[in-house]
Write a protein that holds these residues in place. Structure first.
Motif, PDB file in Angstrom:
ATOM      1  N   ASP A 265      40.579 -44.553  52.170  1.00  0.00           N
ATOM      2  CA  ASP A 265      39.867 -44.420  53.617  1.00  0.00           C
ATOM      3  C   ASP A 265      40.665 -44.730  54.910  1.00  0.00           C
ATOM      4  O   ASP A 265      40.461 -44.016  55.696  1.00  0.00           O
ATOM      5  CB  ASP A 265      38.897 -45.719  53.289  1.00  0.00           C
TER       6      ASP A 265
ATOM      7  N   GLY B  42      40.057 -40.140  52.045  1.00  0.00           N
ATOM      8  CA  GLY B  42      38.837 -40.126  51.464  1.00  0.00           C
ATOM      9  C   GLY B  42      38.824 -40.573  50.058  1.00  0.00           C
ATOM     10  O   GLY B  42      39.849 -41.308  49.452  1.00  0.00           O
ATOM     11  N   ARG B  43      37.928 -40.261  49.426  1.00  0.00           N
ATOM     12  CA  ARG B  43      37.893 -40.937  47.826  1.00  0.00           C
ATOM     13  C   ARG B  43      37.382 -39.829  46.857  1.00  0.00           C
ATOM     14  O   ARG B  43      36.818 -39.933  46.150  1.00  0.00           O
ATOM     15  CB  ARG B  43      36.596 -42.059  47.909  1.00  0.00           C
TER      16      ARG B  43
END
Length: 215
Positions: free
Chosen positions: A163, A168-169
């Motif tokens: 993050d 992101g993931r």
């Protein structure tokens, strides 16, 4: 003599799946090799043992800055006293250790892609890299002058790292909440996004190293 449980098992309530147990043992003097052999016969093979004399450990704060910072941040004393308050870890040594760890992760991820990219993803193949990334994620905020993060689970720490660097993931789609590979996932499904994540964090660490803060 001092003994402490260190690393991801602390605090016990925050972990994913099976724990990697680590013990830090500080001795008053260097042990005889034969006594080490006797200790080894009694240890669980899955237990990592960090064995130093107290003087050796304190003098390692420069070359083992990241490991010792994590031990200081996440430990439960089991016996005797370990002089965590006497550790002197500089920002420069910690930054160099973080950079070295990230570059080793990048090397290992790329080698994994070369050797096993299209093979089924197993937790054993990436467990060491994920463990090291979690340590970096936990120690990065204080290095950058930010409030220390919570001693969260391995996946939570790495997710937060993604993050902060804008990656992101997406890598979590190949991984499950109990720290195992998702059904049908290949090694490359995790290596590709993690490589991008590590590269992005390296850029931030490099920029910090070049700033006046490290002068």
């Amino acid at each position: 003599m001092g003994v402490a449980l260190v690393g991801e098992a602390v605090p016990r309530r925050r972990h994913d799946g099976a724990l990697h147990l680590e013990l830090l043992v500080l001795l008053d003097r260097s042990p005889h090799v034969a006594s080490l052999t006797n200790i080894g016969r009694r240890l669980d093979t899955d237990l990592s043992l960090h064995l130093f004399t107290s003087a050796e450990w304190l003098r390692s704060a420069d070359v083992l800055a990241l490991d010792l910072a994590e031990q200081r941040a996440r430990h439960v004393s089991l016996h005797g006293r370990i002089p965590f308050a006497d550790l002197v870890i500089t920002a420069r040594h910690l930054r160099l250790a973080v950079e070295r760890e990230l570059r080793m992760c990048l090397r290992d991820l790329r080698e994994g892609a070369v050797r096993h990219g299209r093979t089924p993803l197993t937790s054993e193949r990436l467990a060491p890299v994920l463990r090291r990334l979690a340590v970096v994620a936990h120690q990065l905020p204080p290095l950058l002058g930010e409030p220390p993060g919570e001693a969260a689970s391995q996946l939570e720490l790495i997710a937060a790292l993604g993050d902060r660097c804008g990656e992101g993931r997406g890598w979590l789609s190949a991984w499950t909440e109990d720290n195992h590979a998702a059904a049908g996932a290949e090694l490359l499904d995790l290596v590709a996004p993690l490589t991008a994540l590590v590269s992005a964090v390296l850029a931030e660490v490099d920029a910090f190293g070049a700033s006046d803060a490290m002068a």
